[in-house]
Design a protein around this motif. Sequence first.
Motif, mmCIF file in Angstrom:
data_model
loop_
_atom_site.group_PDB
_atom_site.id
_atom_site.type_symbol
_atom_site.label_atom_id
_atom_site.label_comp_id
_atom_site.label_asym_id
_atom_site.label_seq_id
_atom_site.Cartn_x
_atom_site.Cartn_y
_atom_site.Cartn_z
ATOM 1 N N CYS A 63 8.489 -2.962 31.780
ATOM 2 C CA CYS A 63 8.547 -4.222 32.542
ATOM 3 C C CYS A 63 9.670 -4.183 33.573
ATOM 4 O O CYS A 63 9.508 -4.649 34.710
ATOM 5 N N GLU A 98 6.680 -5.763 41.439
ATOM 6 C CA GLU A 98 5.635 -6.516 40.738
ATOM 7 C C GLU A 98 6.280 -7.684 39.995
ATOM 8 O O GLU A 98 6.859 -7.508 38.920
ATOM 9 N N LEU A 99 6.178 -8.877 40.554
ATOM 10 C CA LEU A 99 6.825 -10.050 39.971
ATOM 11 C C LEU A 99 5.783 -11.030 39.422
ATOM 12 O O LEU A 99 5.766 -12.212 39.773
ATOM 13 N N HIS A 100 4.913 -10.545 38.573
ATOM 14 C CA HIS A 100 3.872 -11.394 37.996
ATOM 15 C C HIS A 100 4.394 -12.065 36.725
ATOM 16 O O HIS A 100 5.322 -11.582 36.065
ATOM 17 N N ASP A 101 3.762 -13.185 36.376
ATOM 18 C CA ASP A 101 4.141 -13.895 35.142
ATOM 19 C C ASP A 101 3.813 -13.073 33.906
ATOM 20 O O ASP A 101 4.497 -13.198 32.878
ATOM 21 N N ILE A 102 2.776 -12.241 33.992
ATOM 22 C CA ILE A 102 2.392 -11.425 32.835
ATOM 23 C C ILE A 102 3.515 -10.444 32.492
ATOM 24 O O ILE A 102 3.812 -10.206 31.313
ATOM 25 N N ILE A 103 4.158 -9.896 33.499
ATOM 26 C CA ILE A 103 5.248 -8.948 33.248
ATOM 27 C C ILE A 103 6.438 -9.663 32.617
ATOM 28 O O ILE A 103 7.070 -9.152 31.679
ATOM 29 N N TRP A 125 9.324 -4.516 37.631
ATOM 30 C CA TRP A 125 10.110 -5.434 38.467
ATOM 31 C C TRP A 125 10.775 -4.705 39.625
ATOM 32 O O TRP A 125 10.805 -5.203 40.747
#
Length: 330
Positions: free
Chosen positions: A115, A123-128, A119
């Motif tokens: 994760c 990749e700043l997704h909520d899933i990560i 970052w």
Amino acid sequence: MTNRGQVHWSSSLHLELEEEEDEEQTTWLFEKTMEMQDNITFNNTDDFNITNSSSSQSDINIESVMHLMELTVICTGLPLILVAICAVYCLIQKDHSAPVYVINLFISDLIQLCCLAAWKAGELHDIIGCSYIFALISSVGFMVCISLERYLVIAKPLWYRFRRNIKTSLRVCAVVWTLAFASVLTYSFNVNHQVVEIIFAAIFLIPFPILIFFLVETIKALSAAHSVPAEEKRRIVTLLVMVLLIYTLLFLPNIIWSLVQELRFNQIFHSLACICLYVSPLADVTMYFCIRKSAMDKLLKSCCHCEMLGNQKSSSTAVGNMSASCTDTV
């Protein structure tokens, strides 16, 4: 009439001159006031620019340190965790449950590092973010399981000998993963961000007294555990101390940051708390050396050997002093 006209004319001229002087004085005062205000505004602007430049410079320094620490943790942590997982997997034998919890701890650390790498890749997704919190809670749960298992070896050796098996350890690991997943579900609800931080701070704070209890009770039960070898006792105590130190030094700063309102706006303390969490996977690798008998036994034997040499030197020095004093007396 002529004299009166001249007097009136002279008086009016005098009044006009006085009015002109008053206007000139007023104009001079106004210009002076405006000049002072411009100087004050210029000075305040300079102070503001200096303050902003210093704060921006400090922010840049903090960001550079964070960037360097994150890259260091990712580049060194990923290969170390993979090697540690393979090494601990080779240690798993029948009715040996401690490496099962350690392997699951390393798997949760691996998820954290993945994760963190995502970052850094942008990749700043909520899933990560949810995956990172999920792995972080799981790692805390497995640290508690490791401490509990080592406590049972000392405090309840007979019960542990007849109840331990791989299936039971796998069931406990499944429960830990499930509870961690249930805890992360609070992110899916529309809850205030500060409330979520307080909830997770409470979740992370609960294991702290439990780890202290396991360590204290294990030390108390050491003298009564006659069936456990002395080397195994040393390894168990070392592992419990290591778990408590990792949790205290690397998890408590983030808990304090979440609970103390004044520290949430402190950029330095916030960066320090994040760095501690990022370093925790690297610190967990040290548990491999605590459960591996050959490496840990060599370290403990060397420490004990150094202590015995120190005691022998001090005793020989004391004997020499006593013999010298007796010779002088004779």
